[in-house]
Scaffold this motif. Structure first.
Motif, PDB file in Angstrom:
ATOM      1  N   ASP A 304      -8.325  -4.817  -3.913  1.00  0.00           N
ATOM      2  CA  ASP A 304      -7.509  -4.073  -2.957  1.00  0.00           C
ATOM      3  C   ASP A 304      -7.715  -4.601  -1.535  1.00  0.00           C
ATOM      4  O   ASP A 304      -6.757  -4.752  -0.771  1.00  0.00           O
ATOM      5  CB  ASP A 304      -7.867  -2.591  -3.037  1.00  0.00           C
ATOM      6  N   ARG A 305      -8.963  -4.883  -1.184  1.00  0.00           N
ATOM      7  CA  ARG A 305      -9.243  -5.471   0.133  1.00  0.00           C
ATOM      8  C   ARG A 305      -8.623  -6.873   0.241  1.00  0.00           C
ATOM      9  O   ARG A 305      -8.172  -7.284   1.314  1.00  0.00           O
ATOM     10  CB  ARG A 305     -10.751  -5.554   0.368  1.00  0.00           C
ATOM     11  N   ARG A 306      -8.597  -7.596  -0.853  1.00  0.00           N
ATOM     12  CA  ARG A 306      -7.978  -8.921  -0.850  1.00  0.00           C
ATOM     13  C   ARG A 306      -6.480  -8.830  -0.577  1.00  0.00           C
ATOM     14  O   ARG A 306      -5.908  -9.694   0.105  1.00  0.00           O
ATOM     15  CB  ARG A 306      -8.201  -9.607  -2.205  1.00  0.00           C
ATOM     16  N   VAL A 307      -5.833  -7.783  -1.122  1.00  0.00           N
ATOM     17  CA  VAL A 307      -4.398  -7.595  -0.882  1.00  0.00           C
ATOM     18  C   VAL A 307      -4.138  -7.474   0.612  1.00  0.00           C
ATOM     19  O   VAL A 307      -3.258  -8.151   1.175  1.00  0.00           O
ATOM     20  CB  VAL A 307      -3.883  -6.344  -1.629  1.00  0.00           C
ATOM     21  N   TYR A 308      -4.887  -6.598   1.272  1.00  0.00           N
ATOM     22  CA  TYR A 308      -4.678  -6.391   2.703  1.00  0.00           C
ATOM     23  C   TYR A 308      -4.972  -7.660   3.499  1.00  0.00           C
ATOM     24  O   TYR A 308      -4.210  -8.046   4.396  1.00  0.00           O
ATOM     25  CB  TYR A 308      -5.567  -5.255   3.206  1.00  0.00           C
ATOM     26  N   ALA A 309      -6.090  -8.341   3.164  1.00  0.00           N
ATOM     27  CA  ALA A 309      -6.455  -9.559   3.891  1.00  0.00           C
ATOM     28  C   ALA A 309      -5.400 -10.645   3.708  1.00  0.00           C
ATOM     29  O   ALA A 309      -5.078 -11.382   4.653  1.00  0.00           O
ATOM     30  CB  ALA A 309      -7.820 -10.060   3.422  1.00  0.00           C
ATOM     31  N   ALA A 310      -4.817 -10.748   2.496  1.00  0.00           N
ATOM     32  CA  ALA A 310      -3.775 -11.750   2.255  1.00  0.00           C
ATOM     33  C   ALA A 310      -2.537 -11.454   3.090  1.00  0.00           C
ATOM     34  O   ALA A 310      -1.888 -12.369   3.615  1.00  0.00           O
ATOM     35  CB  ALA A 310      -3.415 -11.772   0.770  1.00  0.00           C
ATOM     36  N   GLY A 311      -2.192 -10.186   3.232  1.00  0.00           N
ATOM     37  CA  GLY A 311      -1.065  -9.831   4.078  1.00  0.00           C
ATOM     38  C   GLY A 311      -1.311 -10.170   5.534  1.00  0.00           C
ATOM     39  O   GLY A 311      -0.424 -10.705   6.219  1.00  0.00           O
ATOM     40  N   ARG A 312      -2.518  -9.890   5.993  1.00  0.00           N
ATOM     41  CA  ARG A 312      -2.829 -10.159   7.401  1.00  0.00           C
ATOM     42  C   ARG A 312      -2.768 -11.650   7.722  1.00  0.00           C
ATOM     43  O   ARG A 312      -2.413 -12.028   8.841  1.00  0.00           O
ATOM     44  CB  ARG A 312      -4.219  -9.609   7.734  1.00  0.00           C
ATOM     45  N   ARG A 313      -3.113 -12.496   6.757  1.00  0.00           N
ATOM     46  CA  ARG A 313      -3.019 -13.941   7.023  1.00  0.00           C
ATOM     47  C   ARG A 313      -1.670 -14.498   6.577  1.00  0.00           C
ATOM     48  O   ARG A 313      -1.471 -15.710   6.543  1.00  0.00           O
ATOM     49  CB  ARG A 313      -4.162 -14.692   6.354  1.00  0.00           C
ATOM     50  N   GLN A 314      -0.748 -13.590   6.186  1.00  0.00           N
ATOM     51  CA  GLN A 314       0.637 -13.926   5.849  1.00  0.00           C
ATOM     52  C   GLN A 314       0.716 -14.920   4.692  1.00  0.00           C
ATOM     53  O   GLN A 314       1.299 -15.995   4.789  1.00  0.00           O
ATOM     54  CB  GLN A 314       1.385 -14.437   7.082  1.00  0.00           C
ATOM     55  N   ASP A 315       0.118 -14.503   3.571  1.00  0.00           N
ATOM     56  CA  ASP A 315       0.096 -15.296   2.345  1.00  0.00           C
ATOM     57  C   ASP A 315       0.766 -14.483   1.241  1.00  0.00           C
ATOM     58  O   ASP A 315       0.089 -13.791   0.463  1.00  0.00           O
ATOM     59  CB  ASP A 315      -1.349 -15.633   1.983  1.00  0.00           C
ATOM     60  N   PRO A 316       2.102 -14.509   1.122  1.00  0.00           N
ATOM     61  CA  PRO A 316       2.810 -13.652   0.160  1.00  0.00           C
ATOM     62  C   PRO A 316       2.371 -13.883  -1.288  1.00  0.00           C
ATOM     63  O   PRO A 316       2.265 -12.925  -2.071  1.00  0.00           O
ATOM     64  CB  PRO A 316       4.281 -14.029   0.358  1.00  0.00           C
ATOM     65  N   GLY A 317       2.134 -15.136  -1.673  1.00  0.00           N
ATOM     66  CA  GLY A 317       1.713 -15.410  -3.040  1.00  0.00           C
ATOM     67  C   GLY A 317       0.406 -14.714  -3.379  1.00  0.00           C
ATOM     68  O   GLY A 317       0.240 -14.160  -4.476  1.00  0.00           O
ATOM     69  N   ALA A 318      -0.535 -14.726  -2.425  1.00  0.00           N
ATOM     70  CA  ALA A 318      -1.821 -14.074  -2.659  1.00  0.00           C
ATOM     71  C   ALA A 318      -1.667 -12.562  -2.702  1.00  0.00           C
ATOM     72  O   ALA A 318      -2.376 -11.884  -3.458  1.00  0.00           O
ATOM     73  CB  ALA A 318      -2.815 -14.485  -1.577  1.00  0.00           C
ATOM     74  N   VAL A 319      -0.753 -12.007  -1.919  1.00  0.00           N
ATOM     75  CA  VAL A 319      -0.518 -10.563  -1.957  1.00  0.00           C
ATOM     76  C   VAL A 319      -0.136 -10.134  -3.372  1.00  0.00           C
ATOM     77  O   VAL A 319      -0.706  -9.193  -3.938  1.00  0.00           O
ATOM     78  CB  VAL A 319       0.586 -10.154  -0.955  1.00  0.00           C
ATOM     79  N   ALA A 320       0.843 -10.813  -3.959  1.00  0.00           N
ATOM     80  CA  ALA A 320       1.297 -10.468  -5.309  1.00  0.00           C
ATOM     81  C   ALA A 320       0.191 -10.672  -6.334  1.00  0.00           C
ATOM     82  O   ALA A 320      -0.009  -9.843  -7.243  1.00  0.00           O
ATOM     83  CB  ALA A 320       2.526 -11.300  -5.663  1.00  0.00           C
ATOM     84  N   ARG A 321      -0.553 -11.762  -6.208  1.00  0.00           N
ATOM     85  CA  ARG A 321      -1.594 -12.070  -7.185  1.00  0.00           C
ATOM     86  C   ARG A 321      -2.728 -11.039  -7.144  1.00  0.00           C
ATOM     87  O   ARG A 321      -3.160 -10.538  -8.197  1.00  0.00           O
ATOM     88  CB  ARG A 321      -2.153 -13.472  -6.919  1.00  0.00           C
ATOM     89  N   PHE A 322      -3.179 -10.712  -5.929  1.00  0.00           N
ATOM     90  CA  PHE A 322      -4.290  -9.772  -5.819  1.00  0.00           C
ATOM     91  C   PHE A 322      -3.855  -8.335  -6.131  1.00  0.00           C
ATOM     92  O   PHE A 322      -4.665  -7.537  -6.596  1.00  0.00           O
ATOM     93  CB  PHE A 322      -4.920  -9.859  -4.428  1.00  0.00           C
ATOM     94  N   ARG A 323      -2.579  -8.008  -5.886  1.00  0.00           N
ATOM     95  CA  ARG A 323      -2.084  -6.702  -6.300  1.00  0.00           C
ATOM     96  C   ARG A 323      -2.186  -6.557  -7.821  1.00  0.00           C
ATOM     97  O   ARG A 323      -2.650  -5.526  -8.334  1.00  0.00           O
ATOM     98  CB  ARG A 323      -0.639  -6.517  -5.844  1.00  0.00           C
ATOM     99  N   ASP A 324      -1.771  -7.598  -8.550  1.00  0.00           N
ATOM    100  CA  ASP A 324      -1.860  -7.554 -10.012  1.00  0.00           C
ATOM    101  C   ASP A 324      -3.311  -7.394 -10.461  1.00  0.00           C
ATOM    102  O   ASP A 324      -3.617  -6.632 -11.394  1.00  0.00           O
ATOM    103  CB  ASP A 324      -1.259  -8.816 -10.621  1.00  0.00           C
ATOM    104  N   GLU A 325      -4.223  -8.108  -9.787  1.00  0.00           N
ATOM    105  CA  GLU A 325      -5.637  -8.004 -10.130  1.00  0.00           C
ATOM    106  C   GLU A 325      -6.154  -6.590  -9.893  1.00  0.00           C
ATOM    107  O   GLU A 325      -6.860  -6.009 -10.730  1.00  0.00           O
ATOM    108  CB  GLU A 325      -6.458  -8.988  -9.288  1.00  0.00           C
ATOM    109  N   ALA A 326      -5.808  -6.029  -8.741  1.00  0.00           N
ATOM    110  CA  ALA A 326      -6.297  -4.691  -8.398  1.00  0.00           C
ATOM    111  C   ALA A 326      -5.805  -3.655  -9.391  1.00  0.00           C
ATOM    112  O   ALA A 326      -6.566  -2.781  -9.835  1.00  0.00           O
ATOM    113  CB  ALA A 326      -5.858  -4.328  -6.979  1.00  0.00           C
ATOM    114  N   LEU A 327      -4.534  -3.735  -9.758  1.00  0.00           N
ATOM    115  CA  LEU A 327      -3.978  -2.775 -10.717  1.00  0.00           C
ATOM    116  C   LEU A 327      -4.612  -2.942 -12.093  1.00  0.00           C
ATOM    117  O   LEU A 327      -4.869  -1.951 -12.793  1.00  0.00           O
ATOM    118  CB  LEU A 327      -2.466  -2.933 -10.797  1.00  0.00           C
ATOM    119  N   ALA A 328      -4.867  -4.177 -12.483  1.00  0.00           N
ATOM    120  CA  ALA A 328      -5.496  -4.421 -13.789  1.00  0.00           C
ATOM    121  C   ALA A 328      -6.905  -3.834 -13.831  1.00  0.00           C
ATOM    122  O   ALA A 328      -7.298  -3.181 -14.805  1.00  0.00           O
ATOM    123  CB  ALA A 328      -5.525  -5.922 -14.082  1.00  0.00           C
ATOM    124  N   HIS A 329      -7.683  -4.060 -12.754  1.00  0.00           N
ATOM    125  CA  HIS A 329      -9.039  -3.502 -12.704  1.00  0.00           C
ATOM    126  C   HIS A 329      -8.996  -1.980 -12.633  1.00  0.00           C
ATOM    127  O   HIS A 329      -9.798  -1.296 -13.285  1.00  0.00           O
ATOM    128  CB  HIS A 329      -9.792  -4.056 -11.496  1.00  0.00           C
TER     129      HIS A 329
END
Length: 438
Positions: A304-329
């Motif tokens: 979840d923290r990775r999702v926010y950090a990816a957004g702040r550095r403007q990395d859309p691919g990482a936002v989607a990837r880490f969202r999937d990870e967070a939901l899976a966990h």
């Protein structure tokens, strides 16, 4: 017949005055501690005045200086000023303080310094970035400096004391989760952190109670650090986080302590991402995620923290990837969820995703997530979260071109301001209001 013993002459002006007044250094500190207790501050060490009495004395911190002068004035029956005791002279080279770099400090000396000093008086602390910011977390991957051992003269822990400290950490979390922390709440929290530091300095060793209090101290450092971050006292928050990491370096036997440290590092990364220190945030999150045997809920928090950090550095691919990870966990139930990770739900991940898309400059993708968040969070139970959600949505619709709805949402936010003590969120409200007005 032996000659009568003669006291050595005082080494400095303060010593001469104390001798004239018939006051021992310990008595001076005892009176100072009475004044500190009225303000809710932790007591100084009984030996705290001795560095002020050396031939080349150190000078007390401002609050301690004011208290000492007040005590001396009352005892002397006349006004005692800083010049009367030689405290108006230029300071010598600043004494090294362990709190400036907790990751490199000897643990026992660091804990003693924390327990005796006033963190809030340290206005000169600077925010650390780069290697200085990430080194304390990286050191956790390298193992302990030395084996933890019992401190000389250490006190014996009781189950009652450890349980009280554990419950106090939970009470702090509950208090802060609702509306943030007022100045009084923060003063109390720092006092608890300082007092627990003193306990830790006296009781290091091994055993189940030691494992529990070490875990509680890391959890406490994360909570107090978060409260300081929310109060926009960022350098102070960072030093508290780093102190928790420093303690964790010597806790090799307890997975609970290591998992609490992973959460602490993730919170440190969130602060770095909030401030725009993107490289620091990414490295801290990588270190946090490499903690062994993470419960699924803790892995979800880190993602979840990775999702926010990816957004702040403007990395859309990482936002989607880490969202999937967070939901899976978050969807995996392994029965090992620590109490401090129960806040993470799929709805929380959605909120972080909306904020990330907003930070990426994609308000249309953020809109459904943030609209749902506003509808879901309670203004009664969690006014701070509600205010933050409303501000996120106001920012989103404003960037989407709907200034009228943005103003309506800012009106809702204004109604919540009086119930929230978070300077971080209030500062965001002020900046967003100025942007919409412009």
């Amino acid at each position: 017949m032996e000659p009568a013993a003669v006291d050595a002459p005082p080494a400095n002006i303060l010593g001469a005055l104390l001798q004239q007044l018939g006051v021992r250094p310990e008595q001076l500190v005892a009176r100072i501690n009475q004044l500190r207790a009225r303000r809710g501050c932790s007591p100084l060490s009984p030996k705290a005045a001795y560095p002020w009495l050396r031939e080349n004395p150190s000078l007390p911190q401002p609050d301690n200086q004011s208290d000492a002068l007040a005590v001396l004035t009352a005892k002397a029956g006349r006004c005692i000023t800083a010049s009367d005791v030689g405290w108006d002279l230029p300071r010598c080279r600043a004494r090294h303080r362990h709190l400036d770099a907790p990751g490199d400090a000897p643990l026992e000396a660091l804990l003693q310094e924390i327990s005796q000093g006033d963190l809030m008086d340290r206005r000169s602390l600077l925010m650390l970035t780069g290697a200085a910011a990430t080194a304390p977390a990286l050191a956790l991957l390298l193992g302990p400096i030395t084996e933890a051992s019992a401190a000389p003269g250490g006190a014996r822990l009781s189950d009652g004391l450890v349980t009280t400290i554990e419950n106090t950490v939970r009470d702090l979390r509950s208090m802060d989760d609702s509306a943030g922390s007022s100045a009084g709440d923060l003063t109390w929290a720092i006092g608890i952190w300082q007092s627990t530091s003193r306990v830790m300095a006296q009781t290091r060793g091994q055993g189940p109670l030691i494992d529990r209090i070490q875990t509680a101290y890391v959890e406490l450092s994360e909570q107090v650090g978060w409260m300081l971050f929310d109060a926009r006292q960022h350098p102070h928050a960072q030093r508290v986080y780093h102190t928790g990491m420093r303690l964790a370096r010597e806790c090799t036997t307890s997975l609970a302590t290591q998992h609490a440290a992973a959460n602490l590092i993730a919170s440190t990364a969130y602060q770095a991402a909030w401030l725009g220190h993107h490289n620091d945030a990414a490295q801290l999150l990588d270190i946090s995620g490499r903690t062994p045997d993470l419960p699924s809920a803790v892995a979800a928090v880190i993602s979840d923290r990775r999702v926010y950090a990816a957004g702040r550095r403007q990395d859309p691919g990482a936002v989607a990837r880490f969202r999937d990870e967070a939901l899976a966990h978050a969807g995996t139930q392994d029965g090992r969820t620590p109490w401090w990770a129960t806040w993470l739900t799929p709805e929380s991940v959605d909120a972080a995703t909306g904020r990330a898309w907003l930070a990426c400059g994609q308000p249309s993708r953020a809109l459904p997530f943030l609209t749902s968040r506003v509808e879901a969070v309670s203004a009664v139970d969690y006014p701070r979260d509600r205010l933050l959600a409303v501000l996120d949505l106001a920012d989103t619709v404003h960037k989407g071109g709907d200034a009228d709805q943005a103003r309506d949402l800012l009106g809702q936010a204004e109604d919540l301001l009086g119930r929230v003590s978070s300077k971080r969120v209030v500062h965001r409200y002020e900046n967003l209001s100025a942007a919409v007005a412009a």
